[in-house]
Every structure is written in structure tokens, then in C-alpha cells.
Design a protein around this motif. Structure first.
Motif, PDB file in Angstrom:
ATOM      1  N   TYR A 165      -3.119   4.241   8.200  1.00 28.82           N
ATOM      2  CA  TYR A 165      -1.701   3.987   7.956  1.00 28.82           C
ATOM      3  C   TYR A 165      -0.989   3.507   9.211  1.00 28.82           C
ATOM      4  CZ  TYR A 165       3.254   5.009   7.750  1.00 28.82           C
ATOM      5  OH  TYR A 165       4.612   4.913   7.876  1.00 28.82           O
ATOM      6  N   LEU A 166      -1.193   4.189  10.326  1.00 29.12           N
ATOM      7  CA  LEU A 166      -0.492   3.835  11.556  1.00 29.12           C
ATOM      8  C   LEU A 166      -0.922   2.470  12.072  1.00 29.12           C
ATOM      9  CD1 LEU A 166      -0.509   7.314  13.295  1.00 29.12           C
ATOM     10  CD2 LEU A 166       1.468   6.134  12.310  1.00 29.12           C
ATOM     11  N   GLU A 167      -2.215   2.136  11.913  1.00 23.83           N
ATOM     12  CA  GLU A 167      -2.641   0.806  12.350  1.00 23.83           C
ATOM     13  C   GLU A 167      -1.974  -0.282  11.520  1.00 23.83           C
ATOM     14  OE1 GLU A 167      -6.555  -2.066  12.811  1.00 23.83           O
ATOM     15  OE2 GLU A 167      -6.835   0.114  12.732  1.00 23.83           O
ATOM     16  N   LEU A 168      -1.954  -0.120  10.203  1.00 26.87           N
ATOM     17  CA  LEU A 168      -1.353  -1.142   9.358  1.00 26.87           C
ATOM     18  C   LEU A 168       0.159  -1.204   9.523  1.00 26.87           C
ATOM     19  CD1 LEU A 168      -3.455  -0.802   6.096  1.00 26.87           C
ATOM     20  CD2 LEU A 168      -3.552  -2.611   7.813  1.00 26.87           C
ATOM     21  N   ALA A 169       0.785  -0.061   9.789  1.00 25.75           N
ATOM     22  CA  ALA A 169       2.234  -0.048  10.010  1.00 25.75           C
ATOM     23  C   ALA A 169       2.623  -0.787  11.286  1.00 25.75           C
ATOM     24  CB  ALA A 169       2.742   1.391  10.058  1.00 25.75           C
ATOM     25  N   SER A 170       1.651  -1.035  12.148  1.00 22.49           N
ATOM     26  CA  SER A 170       1.929  -1.753  13.396  1.00 22.49           C
ATOM     27  C   SER A 170       1.434  -3.201  13.364  1.00 22.49           C
ATOM     28  CB  SER A 170       1.273  -1.025  14.581  1.00 22.49           C
ATOM     29  OG  SER A 170      -0.141  -1.091  14.505  1.00 22.49           O
ATOM     30  N   ARG A 171       0.796  -3.632  12.257  1.00 19.41           N
ATOM     31  CA  ARG A 171       0.233  -4.977  12.167  1.00 19.41           C
ATOM     32  C   ARG A 171       1.227  -5.934  11.531  1.00 19.41           C
ATOM     33  NH1 ARG A 171      -5.978  -6.305  11.098  1.00 19.41           N
ATOM     34  NH2 ARG A 171      -6.955  -4.890  12.593  1.00 19.41           N
ATOM     35  N   PRO A 172       1.532  -7.062  12.181  1.00 23.58           N
ATOM     36  CA  PRO A 172       2.406  -8.058  11.552  1.00 23.58           C
ATOM     37  C   PRO A 172       1.841  -8.503  10.209  1.00 23.58           C
ATOM     38  CG  PRO A 172       2.069  -8.570  13.880  1.00 23.58           C
ATOM     39  CD  PRO A 172       1.108  -7.453  13.536  1.00 23.58           C
ATOM     40  N   GLY A 173       2.714  -8.635   9.234  1.00 21.46           N
ATOM     41  CA  GLY A 173       2.295  -8.998   7.878  1.00 21.46           C
ATOM     42  C   GLY A 173       2.042  -7.773   7.027  1.00 21.46           C
ATOM     43  N   TRP A 174       1.219  -6.861   7.528  1.00 28.27           N
ATOM     44  CA  TRP A 174       0.960  -5.614   6.817  1.00 28.27           C
ATOM     45  C   TRP A 174       2.124  -4.638   6.957  1.00 28.27           C
ATOM     46  CZ3 TRP A 174      -2.855  -4.327   3.491  1.00 28.27           C
ATOM     47  CH2 TRP A 174      -4.019  -5.112   3.470  1.00 28.27           C
ATOM     48  N   ASP A 175       2.800  -4.662   8.099  1.00 20.92           N
ATOM     49  CA  ASP A 175       3.801  -3.628   8.379  1.00 20.92           C
ATOM     50  C   ASP A 175       4.914  -3.583   7.347  1.00 20.92           C
ATOM     51  OD1 ASP A 175       4.786  -6.074   9.175  1.00 20.92           O
ATOM     52  OD2 ASP A 175       5.706  -5.344  11.019  1.00 20.92           O
ATOM     53  N   ALA A 176       5.246  -4.717   6.763  1.00 17.25           N
ATOM     54  CA  ALA A 176       6.368  -4.763   5.825  1.00 17.25           C
ATOM     55  C   ALA A 176       6.060  -4.117   4.486  1.00 17.25           C
ATOM     56  CB  ALA A 176       6.790  -6.218   5.605  1.00 17.25           C
ATOM     57  N   VAL A 177       4.779  -3.875   4.192  1.00 18.33           N
ATOM     58  CA  VAL A 177       4.412  -3.380   2.851  1.00 18.33           C
ATOM     59  C   VAL A 177       3.637  -2.068   2.926  1.00 18.33           C
ATOM     60  CG1 VAL A 177       4.525  -5.587   1.658  1.00 18.33           C
ATOM     61  CG2 VAL A 177       2.421  -4.956   2.875  1.00 18.33           C
ATOM     62  N   VAL A 209       0.839  -1.190   0.000  1.00 21.02           N
ATOM     63  CA  VAL A 209       0.000   0.000   0.000  1.00 21.02           C
ATOM     64  C   VAL A 209       0.879   1.246   0.000  1.00 21.02           C
ATOM     65  CG1 VAL A 209      -1.860   1.261   1.146  1.00 21.02           C
ATOM     66  CG2 VAL A 209      -1.720  -1.240   1.378  1.00 21.02           C
ATOM     67  N   LEU A 210       0.616   2.149  -0.928  1.00 17.02           N
ATOM     68  CA  LEU A 210       1.186   3.496  -0.873  1.00 17.02           C
ATOM     69  C   LEU A 210       0.076   4.428  -0.423  1.00 17.02           C
ATOM     70  CD1 LEU A 210       3.415   5.589  -1.339  1.00 17.02           C
ATOM     71  CD2 LEU A 210       2.685   5.725  -3.740  1.00 17.02           C
ATOM     72  N   HIS A 211       0.127   4.832   0.838  1.00 18.59           N
ATOM     73  CA  HIS A 211      -0.852   5.772   1.376  1.00 18.59           C
ATOM     74  C   HIS A 211      -0.462   7.179   0.942  1.00 18.59           C
ATOM     75  CE1 HIS A 211      -2.498   2.851   4.379  1.00 18.59           C
ATOM     76  NE2 HIS A 211      -1.285   2.348   4.302  1.00 18.59           N
ATOM     77  N   CYS A 212      -1.329   7.850   0.210  1.00 17.87           N
ATOM     78  CA  CYS A 212      -1.084   9.232  -0.202  1.00 17.87           C
ATOM     79  C   CYS A 212      -2.032  10.139   0.571  1.00 17.87           C
ATOM     80  CB  CYS A 212      -1.296   9.403  -1.696  1.00 17.87           C
ATOM     81  SG  CYS A 212      -0.103   8.491  -2.708  1.00 17.87           S
ATOM     82  N   VAL A 213      -1.483  10.992   1.420  1.00 17.83           N
ATOM     83  CA  VAL A 213      -2.302  11.860   2.260  1.00 17.83           C
ATOM     84  C   VAL A 213      -1.895  13.307   2.037  1.00 17.83           C
ATOM     85  CG1 VAL A 213      -2.451  10.030   3.994  1.00 17.83           C
ATOM     86  CG2 VAL A 213      -0.793  11.869   4.308  1.00 17.83           C
ATOM     87  N   GLY A 214      -2.789  14.204   2.429  1.00 18.02           N
ATOM     88  CA  GLY A 214      -2.515  15.637   2.359  1.00 18.02           C
ATOM     89  C   GLY A 214      -2.635  16.241   3.738  1.00 18.02           C
ATOM     90  N   TRP A 215      -1.661  17.024   4.130  1.00 17.50           N
ATOM     91  CA  TRP A 215      -1.698  17.650   5.471  1.00 17.50           C
ATOM     92  C   TRP A 215      -2.899  18.567   5.622  1.00 17.50           C
ATOM     93  CZ3 TRP A 215       0.895  14.300   7.594  1.00 17.50           C
ATOM     94  CH2 TRP A 215       2.231  14.015   7.356  1.00 17.50           C
ATOM     95  N   PHE A 216      -3.418  19.096   4.517  1.00 18.19           N
ATOM     96  CA  PHE A 216      -4.564  19.999   4.576  1.00 18.19           C
ATOM     97  C   PHE A 216      -5.852  19.332   4.086  1.00 18.19           C
ATOM     98  CE2 PHE A 216      -0.822  22.631   4.594  1.00 18.19           C
ATOM     99  CZ  PHE A 216      -1.118  23.599   5.537  1.00 18.19           C
ATOM    100  N   ASP A 217      -5.804  18.013   3.949  1.00 19.74           N
ATOM    101  CA  ASP A 217      -7.001  17.260   3.596  1.00 19.74           C
ATOM    102  C   ASP A 217      -7.950  17.233   4.785  1.00 19.74           C
ATOM    103  OD1 ASP A 217      -8.840  15.508   2.501  1.00 19.74           O
ATOM    104  OD2 ASP A 217      -7.615  13.725   2.921  1.00 19.74           O
ATOM    105  N   ASN A 218      -9.239  17.393   4.529  1.00 18.62           N
ATOM    106  CA  ASN A 218     -10.196  17.425   5.634  1.00 18.62           C
ATOM    107  C   ASN A 218     -10.473  16.048   6.231  1.00 18.62           C
ATOM    108  OD1 ASN A 218     -11.658  16.464   3.451  1.00 18.62           O
ATOM    109  ND2 ASN A 218     -13.119  18.150   3.407  1.00 18.62           N
ATOM    110  N   ILE A 219      -9.946  14.968   5.631  1.00 17.64           N
ATOM    111  CA  ILE A 219     -10.081  13.653   6.260  1.00 17.64           C
ATOM    112  C   ILE A 219      -8.713  13.017   6.519  1.00 17.64           C
ATOM    113  CG2 ILE A 219     -12.396  13.249   5.373  1.00 17.64           C
ATOM    114  CD1 ILE A 219     -11.240  11.423   3.261  1.00 17.64           C
ATOM    115  N   VAL A 220      -7.666  13.842   6.659  1.00 20.20           N
ATOM    116  CA  VAL A 220      -6.324  13.311   6.888  1.00 20.20           C
ATOM    117  C   VAL A 220      -6.253  12.513   8.186  1.00 20.20           C
ATOM    118  CG1 VAL A 220      -5.523  15.439   8.007  1.00 20.20           C
ATOM    119  CG2 VAL A 220      -3.859  13.882   6.969  1.00 20.20           C
ATOM    120  N   THR A 221      -7.032  12.902   9.190  1.00 17.01           N
ATOM    121  CA  THR A 221      -6.973  12.202  10.474  1.00 17.01           C
ATOM    122  C   THR A 221      -7.374  10.745  10.312  1.00 17.01           C
ATOM    123  OG1 THR A 221      -7.469  14.254  11.633  1.00 17.01           O
ATOM    124  CG2 THR A 221      -7.813  12.207  12.851  1.00 17.01           C
ATOM    125  N   ALA A 222      -8.448  10.488   9.569  1.00 17.72           N
ATOM    126  CA  ALA A 222      -8.903   9.119   9.365  1.00 17.72           C
ATOM    127  C   ALA A 222      -7.885   8.315   8.561  1.00 17.72           C
ATOM    128  CB  ALA A 222     -10.263   9.110   8.677  1.00 17.72           C
TER     129      ALA A 222
END
Length: 564
Positions: A262-274, A244-257
Motif C-alpha cells: 500500500y505505501l509503495e503504491l501510495a507514493s507512485r505517480p499514477g498509482w497514488d491517485a487510486v 485498489v481498496l487495500h483491506c488489511v487487519g492489524w492482527f493479520d500475520n502478513i499485515v507487514t507485507a
């Protein structure tokens, strides 16, 4: 006076694409355009390409999504591009209901692709917002041909936008309004409602009566949300991991979601590597901070030259990602795990987010007697006040604090100066001292407040602001919370999302607090009634406490200066 609206139907098909009506498993056919790397009129029968699938509800042939132009960039790099109107929208058949069939339809669209003579059997997906969501829905379907996705400015479950982590939120009228315009039937509808009239819900009823149809999903969100999941089957995070390439914008109105995903998947075994992150100083409509406010010559929504300049930056990161995970012509090592833009200071790379060396810095709300504005107001101090302080602000539902933007999806197009808002007597203002060296923000921003109210239910809005030496104030990040059952001054936590932003010398951080943000959000009526259906309102008073046992504070993530 009759209710007026404009019906917006499908634009003419692109001449450079082949058009198909692709059959789904239940017999419904979806309109699908295919762009091939060679001339569509004379394809080589023995040519096979990896495909990039886009499934969207905004008319695949419209100027708004400009896929005839985007396709040229992908086909020039050897990819077939498949763009599909989702079920019930524009040229596609089926019932017009978002979310619920996207997993099955995504699977069936991929399955159709891999059986085409021009397909090499590998598929990636790409796109923004709702067509970022359709990628996650396809991940949940676990088709083996889906090898990589590039979701941009989206969420895997749209419920997390309205109700983050199950918390109560103010009614984001702008977000719910989207379904009343775009998810009625195959077409879209342009009309305006007076959001100050009560009851607010009645104007949408007028619109549906005039159109002769209604939005089923709007009915699930207003006047009381039904809580129906936008991921009714297997959640994509529980599916087989894909890059997954997560593309976000700092001024996007849904950047928080999106950053939560991204942070959840970056901490999940299996998902974190990609998991890969690309975060730019842009808003939901891809307007850039470096050009804000947007001039006519830089408006890619209306100016063809501006669009031509914008598209490579929009598409090339995705193509580079697919070169690794679809074509295999570039090594994984060629990708940075995190590529991010420090607003006003350019692009950076990192091995993780927040970047190594980042630390948390806390500013305490002090000198509350001066918080009534205008800027600079009270203090954001490094140390808390020793004794408890208190100050108050009013909330009048009939005179709400203005948003200053009509469309927060295109926030940087307007990029308003918030000084007039800060000068209102129903807004609290806090400022830190001007910095003498750059202060680089790189990570999450949060606010913890101790507030009570005379109302049984009330809203709190917080905006982190860059206050320049010229006196102008511009938003960096924002967050809001709905507080039900006012009582003791328990802490209210507001998540302002993440940012990458350089506060330049001579500038100061400021924080604005208010009880409304209209018309983007429905004002709390002050009576405890449903804001959609309330006919009467009542002014209320909120009391903010800080110091002593009530340490109200702003927390930012900062990193050492990274150079010019």
C-alpha cells in the motif's frame, strides 16, 4: 506406525450458481461458478451486469470460503459474481503449482467474462490472501476490462512475506507448512507433524510418501529456498494503474507485507491517485479484537448466525468501492482515502496513512539488569541510559519459547495472555509506565536492538504488548529477524508492521524479546546448520546492549487523542 492423513475433496456445487469449465489459452479448463442478480434458472437475455471475479485455491464451494453466501450480497446490489478454482485445485484441471500461471489465467478468465451475454464489459476482483494475490497477477496481465480490485490481507509478491526487502528471516514453519497441505494436488490434506522431532524435513517426506504425491512449491521453500519469484512476468506495480481498496487487519500475520504494498503504491505517480486503505482490528480469518477471545456464538467459522453477522462488514466496503469504479453510481468523493479502526475505540477516517498529526515516539530500553522478567521487568523510558548497559538471555533449541497459538492466521480466536511467556528466564521484558490518558497508536512500529550471540546464526523475536492493570498481557504487534554471522553489536532492525490501537488508561506498553517462537517458527539450532535438516542442537547466549553508543529502542507512531 503408518502416517495418517485426511484427504479433503471438493464440496458439492452451489445450487444457486451455474457451473462452467472455462478454457484457458493452453486448453486447460478451470471450474467456474456464476451467480447472477436474477434467478440463475431464468436469466433475462437482455440483462447486463458488472462482474466481480474471485480466483481461489480453497474450493469455491466450501464452507470455509462461503461464496454462496457472499454472492447474495453482491447480486442483491446488481453484480454478477464469478468464482473460479485456480489451476490444479479441486474441480479445475492443470498442474498443481501456485503463482506461476495466475497472470495468464486471470487474463483469460476476465476475457471469458466480457464475452458472456450477461456481462456489461467491466470486471472487478475481490478476495483474501491467495485470492488477493490472484488479483495482483491479473493486474499484471493488463486486461482492459479490469477496472478495480479489492485485495484483502495479502501481498503482491508472496516472497516479501518470507523475505521482507531481501532480509534474512527466521523460518516461518507455519507459512511453509501451508504449501505441504494445500498445494500437493487437486485436494487438500489434513495431517499433523511433530515440529519438535528432528530432522523436521523428514516428517514432511513421510507425509508425501503416504499421500503418494508431493508439493512442488514446498520443495522450492524447504530445506533451502530457491528464490523463485511469485511474479515471474511483469510486476503488477509496473502495469497500468487500477483503483485498489487495500483491506488489511492489524492482527493479520502478513499485515507487514500488505502495508508495504500500500505505501509503495501510495507514493507512485499514477498509482497514488487510486489507492484506498481500509484497516480493521481483525486477524487473517476476520476474527475481531472486539470479540477476542472468540466465543462459540461469535465463531463465524462454525456458527451460521455469527457468519450472517460478519458477512456484511466483510463484503459491503468492497461493494461500495465497486459502485464507484465499476457501476459509476456513486462519486469518487464518497470514498474516504483511509478508513481505519482504532482498536478499542472504533472507526476513523483520514486523508492519508499515518493520519495527519501522527508523530514518532521513541522508548529506550533501560535498567537492563531487571529485564529477565516477569512483567513488568525493565524499563521503556523516554530518555536513553547515559552509560552502556548489557543483559543476556539464553536460547535452548530443545526448550524453545512457546507461541501459545497453533494458528496465527486465527490469532484473535485464541488471543492468548502472554504473561506465562514473559515469566520465562529466556525472555527479556521491558515496560513503560501506565498511561493516565489514552495513548493512540496509529502507524508503523519498529525496534532497533544491539545484540551479539555465541551462535554463528541466531533469531530475534519481538512482541509489542498491552499490559493491563489486571496483569494480563496481549500482543499488539510483532516482528522477527534472523541474524547471520554474529559479531559486533551492530543494530538489528525489526519491522513490527503497522497498527491502530488505543492503550487505555491504566495500561502500559511492554516489549518482549526472545530467541524462538515455536511452533510457528523453526528454532535456530545454535550450530549454524540448516534448521530443516539439523540433527544436533546447541544452547546459545545472546547479549543485548543499550545506552551509550548502543541505543536499543522501541519506536511507535502516536497521534493526539481522538475522543472516546
Amino acid at each position: 506406525m503408518p502416517f495418517t492423513f485426511e484427504r479433503i475433496g471438493a464440496a458439492p456445487p452451489a445450487e444457486t450458481a451455474r457451473q462452467y469449465m472455462v478454457r484457458m489459452r493452453d486448453g486447460v479448463r478451470l471450474a467456474t461458478d456464476v451467480y447472477l442478480p436474477q434467478l440463475a434458472a431464468d436469466p433475462r437475455d437482455d440483462a447486463a451486469f458488472p462482474a466481480v471475479l474471485v480466483r481461489l485455491p480453497y474450493d469455491k464451494n466450501s464452507r470455509y470460503v462461503y461464496f454462496d453466501r457472499i454472492a447474495r450480497l453482491f447480486t442483491a446490489r446488481g453484480y454478477a459474481v464469478v468464482v473460479q478454482d485456480v489451476r490444479g485445485k479441486f474441480r479445475s484441471g492443470g498442474t498443481t503449482v501456485p503463482f506461476l500461471r495466475e497472470s495468464q489465467d486471470g487474463h483469460d478468465a476476465i476475457d471469458w467474462i466480457v464475452h458472456q451475454c450477461w456481462s456489461d464489459g467491466s470486471v472487478g476482483m475481490f478476495g483474501d490472501s491467495y485470492y488477493g494475490f490472484t488479483q495482483w497477477a491479473a493486474v499484471a496481465a493488463q486486461h482492459p476490462a479490469l477496472r478495480a480490485i479489492v485485495p484483502r490481507m495479502t501481498a503482491a509478491d508472496f516472497n516479501t512475506i518470507w523475505h521482507p526487502e531481501g532480509q534474512a528471516s527466521p523460518v516461518w514453519l507455519e507459512g511453509v507448512d501451508y504449501f505441504a497441505h494445500h498445494w500437493v494436488d487437486n485436494d487438500s490434506y489434513d495431517y499433523r507433524v511433530d515440529r519438535s522431532r528432528r530432522p523436521v524435513i523428514e516428517q514432511y517426506e513421510e507425509a508425501f510418501r503416504a499421500i503418494g504425491a508431493r508439493s512442488l512449491w514446498f520443495d522450492l521453500l524447504a530445506p533451502r529456498p530457491a528464490g523463485l519469484s511469485t511474479q515471474p512476468g511483469l510486476h503488477p506495480f509496473d502495469a497500468r494503474p487500477v483503483p485498489v481498496l487495500h483491506c488489511v487487519g492489524w492482527f493479520d500475520n502478513i499485515v507487514t507485507a500488505h502495508m508495504r504494498d500500500y505505501l509503495e503504491l501510495a507514493s507512485r505517480p499514477g498509482w497514488d491517485a487510486v489507492q484506498y486503505l481500509r484497516a480493521g482490528a481483525v486477524d487473517h480469518e476476520n476474527y475481531r479484537l472486539a470479540q477476542a477471545p472468540i466465543r462459540d456464538e461469535d465463531n463465524h467459522n462454525t456458527n451460521e448466525d455469527a457468519l450472517a453477522r460478519m458477512l456484511p462488514e466483510y463484503a459491503n466496503p468492497a461493494i461500495d468501492f465497486f459502485d464507484v469504479f465499476l457501476k459509476g453510481v456513486r462519486p469518487v468523493s464518497s470514498l474516504s482515502r483511509v478508513t481505519w479502526e482504532l482498536g478499542h475505540a472504533g472507526w476513523r477516517t483520514a486523508t492519508a496513512w499515518p493520519p495527519a498529526g501522527s508523530t514518532e515516539r521513541t522508548f529506550h530500553l533501560t535498567d537492563l539488569a531487571r529485564a529477565g522478567g516477569p512483567l513488568p521487568g525493565a524499563s521503556l523510558a523516554d530518555a536513553p541510559a547515559g552509560d552502556e548497559q548489557a543483559t543476556q538471555w539464553a536460547h535452548d533449541p530443545d526448550s524453545p519459547v512457546p507461541s501459545l497459538v497453533e494458528d496465527s492466521f486465527a490469532f484473535l480466536h485464541a488471543y492468548p495472555d502472554l504473561t506465562p511467556v514473559a515469566a520465562r528466564d529466556d525472555v527479556l521484558v521491558f515496560s513503560a509506565p501506565a498511561v493516565s490518558e489514552p495513548l493512540d497508536l496509529a502507524g508503523p512500529v519498529g525496534v532497533g536492538l544491539h545484540v551479539t550471540s555465541t551462535a554463528p546464526e541466531f533469531d530475534v523475536f519481538a512482541k509489542l504488548v498491552d499490559l493491563g492493570p489486571d496483569g494480563r498481557a496481549h500482543q499488539i504487534a510483532r516482528g522477527q529477524a534472523a541474524v547471520r554471522a554474529a559479531g559486533a553489536a551492530d543494530e538489528i532492525r525489526l519491522d513490527l508492521g503497522h497498527t491502530g490501537y488505543r492503550l487505555r488508561p491504566g495500561h502500559r506498553l511492554a516489549l518482549l524479546l526472545a530467541g524462538s517462537d515455536h511452533p510457528l517458527f523453526l528454532p535456530a539450532p545454535g550450530t549454524g546448520e540448516n534448521p530443516w535438516t539439523a540433527l544436533t542442537t546447541k544452547p546459545t547466549t545472546q547479549t543485548l546492549y543499550s545506552g551509550g553508543a548502543c541505543p536499543s529502542r522501541l519506536t511507535v507512531t502516536v497521534m493526539p487523542p481522538t475522543g472516546p
